[in-house]
Design an enzyme around this catalytic site. Sequence first.
Site, mmCIF file in Angstrom:
data_model
loop_
_atom_site.group_PDB
_atom_site.id
_atom_site.type_symbol
_atom_site.label_atom_id
_atom_site.label_comp_id
_atom_site.label_asym_id
_atom_site.label_seq_id
_atom_site.Cartn_x
_atom_site.Cartn_y
_atom_site.Cartn_z
ATOM 1 N N ASP A 115 0.810 -1.218 0.000
ATOM 2 C CA ASP A 115 0.000 0.000 0.000
ATOM 3 C C ASP A 115 0.843 1.267 0.000
ATOM 4 O O ASP A 115 0.293 2.374 -0.030
ATOM 5 C CB ASP A 115 -0.977 0.001 1.189
ATOM 6 C CG ASP A 115 -0.291 -0.136 2.539
ATOM 7 O OD1 ASP A 115 0.630 -0.962 2.665
ATOM 8 O OD2 ASP A 115 -0.682 0.581 3.485
ATOM 9 N N HIS A 116 2.163 1.104 -0.011
ATOM 10 C CA HIS A 116 3.050 2.266 -0.084
ATOM 11 C C HIS A 116 3.917 2.280 -1.344
ATOM 12 O O HIS A 116 4.558 3.283 -1.620
ATOM 13 C CB HIS A 116 3.950 2.311 1.155
ATOM 14 C CG HIS A 116 3.201 2.594 2.422
ATOM 15 N ND1 HIS A 116 3.235 3.818 3.065
ATOM 16 C CD2 HIS A 116 2.372 1.821 3.150
ATOM 17 C CE1 HIS A 116 2.465 3.775 4.136
ATOM 18 N NE2 HIS A 116 1.931 2.567 4.206
ATOM 19 N N HIS A 118 7.902 -0.305 12.664
ATOM 20 C CA HIS A 118 6.903 -1.062 11.928
ATOM 21 C C HIS A 118 7.368 -2.516 11.856
ATOM 22 O O HIS A 118 8.448 -2.856 12.359
ATOM 23 C CB HIS A 118 6.699 -0.448 10.544
ATOM 24 C CG HIS A 118 5.422 -0.851 9.884
ATOM 25 N ND1 HIS A 118 4.238 -0.990 10.564
ATOM 26 C CD2 HIS A 118 5.140 -1.156 8.591
ATOM 27 C CE1 HIS A 118 3.292 -1.349 9.735
ATOM 28 N NE2 HIS A 118 3.814 -1.478 8.514
ATOM 29 N N ASP A 121 4.093 4.242 8.315
ATOM 30 C CA ASP A 121 3.451 3.333 9.263
ATOM 31 C C ASP A 121 4.379 3.072 10.445
ATOM 32 O O ASP A 121 5.535 2.688 10.261
ATOM 33 C CB ASP A 121 3.134 1.994 8.590
ATOM 34 C CG ASP A 121 2.111 2.141 7.477
ATOM 35 O OD1 ASP A 121 1.694 3.280 7.202
ATOM 36 O OD2 ASP A 121 1.745 1.109 6.883
#
Length: 310
Positions: A65-66, A139, A210
């Site tokens: 998602d990054h 993370h 994150d």
Amino acid sequence: MPLRVTFLGTSGAIPTVERNPSGLFVAREGEELLFDAGEGTQRQMMRFGTGFSISQLFVTHLHGDHVLGIPGLLQTMDFNDREEPLAIHAPHGTRRQLKSFVNALDNRPSFPVRISEVGDGDVAYRAEEYEVRAFATDHDTRSVGYALVEDERKGRFDRERAEELGVPVGPKFSKLHEGDPVELDDGTVVRPEQVVGEPRPGRTVVYTGDTRPTAATIEVADDPDLLIHDATFADDRADRAADTAHSTARQAAEIATRANADRLALVHLSSRYAGHTEDHEKQAREVFDGEVLLPDDGTEVEVPYPDAEE
């Protein structure tokens, strides 16, 4: 000198109808930077009119998602006959994997793509009047956050005082403002500290990517003007936040308070809260006295100088 942040994607790992995965566009006086590029980032850049003229891409970590938006973005740049090199910065130990990803499906951009690895305390990018610093995050993979920190600016020039001291209007004003003494026709020497105020702070924008709450976020920069922090969950999922190496809105606000931030933007909101972010805002405001933002995709935030109202 404008400094503008455009939120391209504010969702957590799963996109929603309203929110794209992570992406943050920063424009500063003609230079354009991109932080993370989740799936669909290039479409968000078209949708919100940022254009594709980025010079630097800062990746916080290699979760999909990054980064899933990178191959498509590079291909579009290639189709647009880009010639300027693109620098990509990513955490230590990820260069080989990221390079393979950039060249996915044998798509090798015709323009230079340079990948560098950064870690806690590294200056990822140094420009003429600012730098982008990497800092440690917590993370469940190799990860960093980034802080855009402007240099101090010159103090204000006191023209009235300079004229009182006999300095003629003209080049000697500029020389004094640059920090050099000047000699008048009668031999008097006027020094910069007599007519120039104390240096003024630049602006600082901190983006965590994150992460669980970390002291490094507080330490990377003094009194950030804008802290953009992971707020994946509200209090009802605090245990889930700890287990998945994310933060709650309240924890983000606690970090903002300790960092003496001016504004806090809560991002990476879990899809379970789609359309219902009231608790995030409420819980953050219970802790943080500054301005709390829950940006939508496409929200633009201008970051003024700290002394703009003086």
